[in-house]
Design a protein around this motif. Sequence first.
Motif, PDB file in Angstrom:
ATOM      1  N   UNK A  29       0.804  -0.767   0.142  1.00 58.59           N
ATOM      2  CA  UNK A  29      -0.207  -0.080  -0.556  1.00 58.59           C
ATOM      3  C   UNK A  29       0.740   1.366   0.460  1.00 58.59           C
ATOM      4  N   UNK A  30       1.941   1.305   0.115  1.00 57.25           N
ATOM      5  CA  UNK A  30       3.239   2.046  -0.790  1.00 57.25           C
ATOM      6  C   UNK A  30       2.742   2.915  -1.403  1.00 57.25           C
ATOM      7  N   UNK A 246     -10.411   8.131   4.548  1.00 55.29           N
ATOM      8  CA  UNK A 246     -10.798   8.384   2.650  1.00 55.29           C
ATOM      9  C   UNK A 246     -10.776   8.265   2.034  1.00 55.29           C
ATOM     10  N   UNK A 247      -9.789   6.692   1.828  1.00 59.31           N
ATOM     11  CA  UNK A 247     -10.071   5.445   1.118  1.00 59.31           C
ATOM     12  C   UNK A 247      -9.772   4.307   1.954  1.00 59.31           C
ATOM     13  N   UNK A 248     -10.719   3.395   0.948  1.00 55.10           N
ATOM     14  CA  UNK A 248     -10.241   1.518   1.641  1.00 55.10           C
ATOM     15  C   UNK A 248      -9.420   1.039   1.068  1.00 55.10           C
ATOM     16  N   UNK A 249      -9.467   1.454  -0.721  1.00 61.29           N
ATOM     17  CA  UNK A 249      -9.222   0.472  -1.297  1.00 61.29           C
ATOM     18  C   UNK A 249      -8.103   1.099  -2.446  1.00 61.29           C
ATOM     19  N   UNK A 250      -8.539   2.282  -3.054  1.00 61.36           N
ATOM     20  CA  UNK A 250      -7.890   2.916  -3.930  1.00 61.36           C
ATOM     21  C   UNK A 250      -6.329   3.587  -3.642  1.00 61.36           C
ATOM     22  N   UNK A 251      -6.198   3.673  -2.372  1.00 62.07           N
ATOM     23  CA  UNK A 251      -4.974   4.705  -1.886  1.00 62.07           C
ATOM     24  C   UNK A 251      -4.840   5.912  -2.511  1.00 62.07           C
ATOM     25  N   UNK A 252      -4.384   7.168  -2.432  1.00 64.90           N
ATOM     26  CA  UNK A 252      -4.125   8.048  -2.590  1.00 64.90           C
ATOM     27  C   UNK A 252      -3.484   8.642  -3.428  1.00 64.90           C
ATOM     28  N   UNK A 260      -5.307  14.122   2.425  1.00 63.52           N
ATOM     29  CA  UNK A 260      -4.860  13.302   3.580  1.00 63.52           C
ATOM     30  C   UNK A 260      -4.319  14.181   4.950  1.00 63.52           C
ATOM     31  N   UNK A 290       1.048  10.081  -2.980  1.00 64.54           N
ATOM     32  CA  UNK A 290       0.730   9.973  -1.837  1.00 64.54           C
ATOM     33  C   UNK A 290       0.993  11.722  -1.054  1.00 64.54           C
ATOM     34  N   UNK A 291       2.083  12.618  -0.914  1.00 62.46           N
ATOM     35  CA  UNK A 291       2.537  13.405  -0.461  1.00 62.46           C
ATOM     36  C   UNK A 291       3.436  14.331  -1.543  1.00 62.46           C
TER      37      UNK A 291
ATOM     38  N   UNK B  16     -11.303  -1.452   6.554  1.00 61.18           N
ATOM     39  CA  UNK B  16     -10.289  -0.362   5.525  1.00 61.18           C
ATOM     40  C   UNK B  16      -9.593   0.606   5.592  1.00 61.18           C
ATOM     41  N   UNK B  17      -7.966   0.916   5.224  1.00 60.76           N
ATOM     42  CA  UNK B  17      -7.722   1.872   5.326  1.00 60.76           C
ATOM     43  C   UNK B  17      -6.385   2.034   4.940  1.00 60.76           C
ATOM     44  N   UNK B  18      -5.848   2.647   3.747  1.00 60.04           N
ATOM     45  CA  UNK B  18      -5.314   2.803   2.775  1.00 60.04           C
ATOM     46  C   UNK B  18      -4.568   4.719   2.779  1.00 60.04           C
ATOM     47  N   UNK B  21       1.201   5.012   4.736  1.00 55.98           N
ATOM     48  CA  UNK B  21       1.483   4.233   5.165  1.00 55.98           C
ATOM     49  C   UNK B  21       1.250   3.403   6.553  1.00 55.98           C
TER      50      UNK B  21
END
Lengths: 293, 293
Positions: A29-30, A246-252, A260, A290-291, B16-18, B21
């Motif tokens: 998930x990184x 704010x996200x369960x599967x899709x990522x940032x 974030x 992500x950032x 769920x939380x992505x 990190x």
Amino acid sequence: VLPTGEVVSTGGRFLKDVAGYNLTQLLVGSEGTLAIVTRAICKLIPRPRFQKSLLVPFGSLEDAARAVGEILRSGVLPQAVEFMERNALLTAVEHLGRSVPHQEAEAQLLIALDGNSEDLLDAEIETIGEAVMACGAVEVLLADDPRRQEELWSARNVIGEAVKKISAYKEEDTVVPRSRLPELIRGVRAIAEKYAVRAVCYGHAGDGNIHVNVIKTSITEERWREIIGPLTHEIFGLTVGLGGTITGEHGVGLSQKDSLGLVLSRPLIEIHHGIKRLFDPNLILNPGKIFDL
Amino acid sequence: VLPTGEVVSTGGRFLKDVAGYNLTQLLVGSEGTLAIVTRAICKLIPRPRFQKSLLVPFGSLEDAARAVGEILRSGVLPQAVEFMERNALLTAVEHLGRSVPHQEAEAQLLIALDGNSEDLLDAEIETIGEAVMACGAVEVLLADDPRRQEELWSARNVIGEAVKKISAYKEEDTVVPRSRLPELIRGVRAIAEKYAVRAVCYGHAGDGNIHVNVIKTSITEERWREIIGPLTHEIFGLTVGLGGTITGEHGVGLSQKDSLGLVLSRPLIEIHHGIKRLFDPNLILNPGKIFDL
């Protein structure tokens, strides 16, 4: 492969491992920002011999949400508990060009069950049927062969496609505690109304993970570009306010990174930056995701 | 609470939380070296209404190990699959001061099953009974009430205590892929023989996580102190060679830190050091644990 070129290996073909920090889950998930994964060991389970599905319509969001909780408290562990609210159903029906059972229901649950014993499976279906009826389900439709299951799942299976075809849209991947699902859906409806767009909610109710699709429909392109940022931020504020994320599967990725800060406090953001610099001192892996650094 | 005094929160009451990190899993198992946990949200499952246990003796380690794999492939998910080899059984029997069923067996499995339907549970017991008999089980003893279950588990429940009472001992928390369990036990026996100590193996076979107890028995204190380091290192070399790791539950702490290099390559150790410095720049939290800095 670390961005410094070193090849490392974490985890293994075993189930327990507490030797040092959990770097495996740090890398999972990184989003490609810490290392490149070239080999993964996955835990598989044998494919269950039987699968059956239930379609359960409800007259209210509250009843459907309560039923999700009761299903998961019943001792039966379904393969899936999926949710569609009325707007999602009607959008799917429009796309399919034909009616589906109970398409006017305020909410529907789709429950898939599997196992290796058909008798056990039928007993579980009985248990779940009782649980949802006690929560005010309108009816329980059972599909026990692949063709009929396909039929029950037809609206759910096309909803993603159906949303994309209407007009410009944005999909958010909201997560809340399961008991807060009705508040999430109602809150999203109010936000959509305020901005004069359509909102369609569906997804993995068993996980409290709902995909909120905001659809442009008839407003101008200019107005859409103007509102989509604040509108998204309001939806995320709502999910975080309900104890979610704010996200369960899709990522940032790129599109969620501005939000974030809603879920990570300043010291945690700084730890993220520090971890990124530790793995990738030259900042060469997936920059800007992500950032920003 | 970070060692800098800042209070942070990761994770939440959702599944769920992505978003960013996985700091929650980075903190879990960090043995107090990164932060102090003052509040934890745990996922609970309802207590199952029924529980039953099976005691299954085997004539060979290979049969018992094969049975563990077959049980987990059968589609039934037991609450526990515990293992005791002959040395462990005899040590427990000595401590109990009375005999237990099949105490001379080369290996025993103890299988606990639970659920909310007694019919379903009995069907699962049938499935598991067939699976273990097909792997050469000598017999299947069933306990379906609390008192008889207590009896079946009596040797397993006292083994930890029994080992401690004999003499000085050292417990290792080995993990291997389940299929390698016989090689682990045989390898441990050979190492124990070489150093003239007693080895007792038991634990969570379903996880491939075996507690290896090395017992001093009659050798001198001086000799014990001399051999315990190299002996431990040999056992860990064996587990890592079998594709396993050096600790499944107990952690690294002080006593395993010299062996961490067996499972973590130099770049990974450096990442550990960097993460520690990032969270705890003044190195004030649990100093000297897991690794030296």
